[in-house]
Write a protein that holds these residues in place. Structure first.
Motif, short mmCIF file in Angstrom:
data_model
loop_
_atom_site.label_atom_id
_atom_site.label_comp_id
_atom_site.label_asym_id
_atom_site.label_seq_id
_atom_site.Cartn_x
_atom_site.Cartn_y
_atom_site.Cartn_z
N VAL A 20 0.86 -1.18 0.00
CA VAL A 20 0.00 0.00 0.00
C VAL A 20 0.90 1.24 0.00
CG1 VAL A 20 -0.23 0.10 2.54
CG2 VAL A 20 -1.98 1.16 1.09
N SER A 21 0.54 2.24 -0.79
CA SER A 21 1.30 3.50 -0.84
C SER A 21 0.82 4.42 0.27
CB SER A 21 1.13 4.18 -2.19
OG SER A 21 1.72 3.43 -3.21
N GLY A 22 0.95 3.95 1.49
CA GLY A 22 0.47 4.72 2.62
C GLY A 22 1.05 4.20 3.91
N GLY A 23 0.66 4.82 5.01
CA GLY A 23 1.11 4.36 6.30
C GLY A 23 0.59 2.97 6.60
N HIS A 76 -6.46 -2.25 7.20
CA HIS A 76 -5.52 -1.65 8.16
C HIS A 76 -5.19 -0.19 7.82
CE1 HIS A 76 -2.88 -1.79 11.52
NE2 HIS A 76 -1.76 -1.72 10.83
N THR A 77 -4.76 0.08 6.59
CA THR A 77 -4.62 1.46 6.13
C THR A 77 -6.00 1.89 5.63
OG1 THR A 77 -2.36 1.01 5.44
CG2 THR A 77 -3.38 3.01 4.59
N ILE A 78 -6.53 2.98 6.20
CA ILE A 78 -7.93 3.32 5.98
C ILE A 78 -8.07 4.14 4.69
CG2 ILE A 78 -10.02 4.22 7.07
CD1 ILE A 78 -8.66 3.89 9.75
N VAL A 79 -7.82 3.46 3.58
CA VAL A 79 -7.92 4.04 2.25
C VAL A 79 -8.36 2.93 1.29
CG1 VAL A 79 -6.06 5.70 2.69
CG2 VAL A 79 -5.52 3.49 1.64
N TYR A 80 -8.62 3.29 0.04
CA TYR A 80 -8.77 2.31 -1.02
C TYR A 80 -7.51 2.33 -1.87
CZ TYR A 80 -10.04 0.15 -5.43
OH TYR A 80 -10.04 -0.65 -6.54
N GLU A 81 -6.99 1.15 -2.16
CA GLU A 81 -5.85 1.08 -3.08
C GLU A 81 -5.86 -0.26 -3.81
OE1 GLU A 81 -2.30 3.15 -2.33
OE2 GLU A 81 -1.04 1.39 -2.72
N ARG A 82 -5.61 -0.20 -5.13
CA ARG A 82 -5.51 -1.40 -5.95
C ARG A 82 -4.13 -1.43 -6.59
NH1 ARG A 82 -6.39 -1.93 -11.42
NH2 ARG A 82 -7.64 -0.01 -11.54
N ASP A 122 0.80 -10.54 -16.87
CA ASP A 122 0.32 -11.84 -17.32
C ASP A 122 0.02 -12.80 -16.17
OD1 ASP A 122 0.50 -11.27 -20.10
OD2 ASP A 122 2.66 -11.57 -19.99
N ASN A 123 0.83 -12.75 -15.12
CA ASN A 123 0.74 -13.77 -14.08
C ASN A 123 0.68 -13.21 -12.66
OD1 ASN A 123 1.10 -16.17 -15.90
ND2 ASN A 123 3.06 -15.13 -16.29
N GLY A 124 0.52 -11.90 -12.51
CA GLY A 124 0.60 -11.30 -11.19
C GLY A 124 -0.67 -11.45 -10.37
N ILE A 125 -0.54 -11.15 -9.09
CA ILE A 125 -1.66 -11.08 -8.15
C ILE A 125 -2.01 -9.62 -7.92
CG2 ILE A 125 -2.41 -11.56 -5.78
CD1 ILE A 125 -0.44 -13.89 -5.74
N VAL A 126 -3.30 -9.31 -7.90
CA VAL A 126 -3.76 -7.96 -7.58
C VAL A 126 -4.07 -7.89 -6.08
CG1 VAL A 126 -5.58 -6.25 -7.93
CG2 VAL A 126 -4.66 -7.53 -9.89
N TYR A 127 -3.49 -6.88 -5.43
CA TYR A 127 -3.71 -6.65 -3.99
C TYR A 127 -4.60 -5.42 -3.83
CZ TYR A 127 0.16 -9.91 -3.36
OH TYR A 127 0.96 -11.03 -3.38
N ILE A 128 -5.71 -5.58 -3.11
CA ILE A 128 -6.64 -4.48 -2.90
C ILE A 128 -6.75 -4.18 -1.41
CG2 ILE A 128 -9.04 -3.72 -3.08
CD1 ILE A 128 -9.25 -5.23 -5.68
N VAL A 129 -6.46 -2.96 -1.05
CA VAL A 129 -6.69 -2.49 0.32
C VAL A 129 -8.09 -1.88 0.34
CG1 VAL A 129 -5.96 -0.88 2.12
CG2 VAL A 129 -4.25 -2.07 0.74
N ALA A 130 -8.99 -2.55 1.03
CA ALA A 130 -10.39 -2.10 1.11
C ALA A 130 -10.64 -1.58 2.52
CB ALA A 130 -11.34 -3.24 0.75
#
Length: 388
Positions: A269-272, A297-303, A315-323
């Motif tokens: 996450v690009s945050g604290g 944990h970080t109170i933002v949205y980030e994909r 092609d083969n990566g995993i997407v991480y979403i901070v909800a």
């Protein structure tokens, strides 16, 4: 007077069963009635006649305050109505009928909603919980088949009142008809109430389940990153650790079309409050074809961009979403995005995910119902992914 303290809520849906829980003010017995749902052109609720035909009943004479009954023998992907009731020598209560839907079969589309921080945001919330109520209302409007809560449901998990203040009361209209799962956040404090109030598979702080074409894995990142060592690992992410060994076995045994993992602390996450030590799990998730990871944990949205081997891999990566949804802390974002960030915004939100046998569509929606981010993953017969 006997009363309902927590309205009935749904747990652990399968093709043929549903677990129903509620809480009463005093010890009493437990009863669940399942009623037929008959479609008409207009009527009682969602174009169904008022349910009157009793299909089955489950009863327990054991007195308790937190009630838990499992109804079996149901049909897959089917809408029913249910009532709960409790009584003791001085009174009797009832709630319902409420609608519920059993899990869908493989090959059948479904949707789920994701949010978090209903309690973790409370120390910064000047709206007295109105954000929580708006988020739950928006989630309900999209009528998900199930919901995921990625930790910090409460401010202090050891405080009994917090569970009603931040979660069960604002969410009651959603939770009575939408089965949900959650993971432990740091604000739950691994409290016994978490284990008492939810009917997840033992040991409850980590587990997995199937729904349609998806396999879901819940992990307890607060066990991998213990409070006394935070944000550093305490050395548990390796063979020999019970949770890590469970993760290996579970990934090896699942051949589901989609694999989705959720745990509280975010490795990206690009945050604290980024917890980079959790990236030790990423090679294992990559090896066994995990598609999507939800964190909070970080109170933002980030994909994130799709990530594999610590770099962007379209092609083969995993997407991480901070909800980190039920709240917004823009000051927690870094001044500029990190390399792994695709989209990021600090607004109260939830995430809607629509799953089919060939695609997984993610939509980020704010507390006023506005779409502000969208992503789609398509997968062919051979499992090759395309990110759109």
């Amino acid at each position: 007077m006997l009363s309902i303290v927590k309205e009935p809520y749904l747990q652990w849906p399968t093709l043929h069963s549903m677990t129903i829980m509620w809480e009463t003010s005093e010890p009493s017995d437990s009863r669940v009635e399942i009623l037929a749902a008959e479609r008409i052109h207009s009527g009682y609720q969602g174009n169904y006649k008022k349910p009157e035909q009793l299909l089955c009943e489950v009863y327990s004479e054991d007195y308790c305050t937190i009630h838990q009954l499992t109804v079996t023998g149901l049909e897959p992907g089917t809408i029913y109505f249910y009532k709960v009731g409790s009584k003791h020598g001085q009174g009797e209560i009832e709630s319902g009928p409420h609608p519920m839907k059993t899990a869908v079969r493989k090959g059948e589309p479904f949707s789920f909603a994701v949010t978090s921080e209903t309690g973790g945001y409370s120390g910064f919330d000047s709206s007295n919980g109105q954000i929580n109520r708006r988020i739950f209302k928006q989630m309900q409007a999209f009528r998900p088949d199930l919901a995921l809560f990625v930790g910090d449901l409460v401010n202090d998990g050891t405080n009994y009142d917090d569970w009603d203040t931040y979660f069960f009361s604002p969410g009651k209209h959603l939770l009575t008809n939408t089965p949900f799962y959650s993971c432990l956040g740091n604000h739950e404090r691994n409290a016994s109430l978490y284990y008492d109030l939810f009917a997840y598979a033992p040991p409850k702080n980590y587990y997995s389940f199937d729904y349609g074409d998806a396999h879901f894995i819940c992990l307890d990142s607060t066990d991998f990153i213990k409070p006394e060592h935070y944000p550093r690992s305490s050395g548990g992410m390796m063979p020999g650790n019970e949770q890590y060994d469970f993760l290996i076995r579970d990934l090896q045994s699942s051949f589901a079309k989609w694999k989705i993992v959720f745990f509280h602390y975010p490795p990206y996450v690009s945050g604290g409050y980024q917890v980079e030590d959790l990236r030790q799990l990423c090679p294992l998730l990559e090896q066994y074809g995990v598609d999507l990871v939800f964190n909070s944990h970080t109170i933002v949205y980030e994909r994130s961009h799709p990530i594999r081997d610590g770099v962007v891999d379209m092609d083969n990566g995993i997407v991480y979403i901070v909800a980190g949804g039920a709240g917004a802390m823009p000051e927690w974002l870094l001044p500029r995005r990190e390399w792994h960030t695709s989209q990021s915004l600090a607004v109260p939100h939830f995430v809607q995910v629509v799953v089919t046998s060939t695609s997984l569509e993610v939509r980020a929606i704010d507390d006023e119902g506005r779409l502000f981010d969208m992503m789609r993953i398509k997968k062919d017969f051979y499992g090759k992914r395309t990110f759109l």
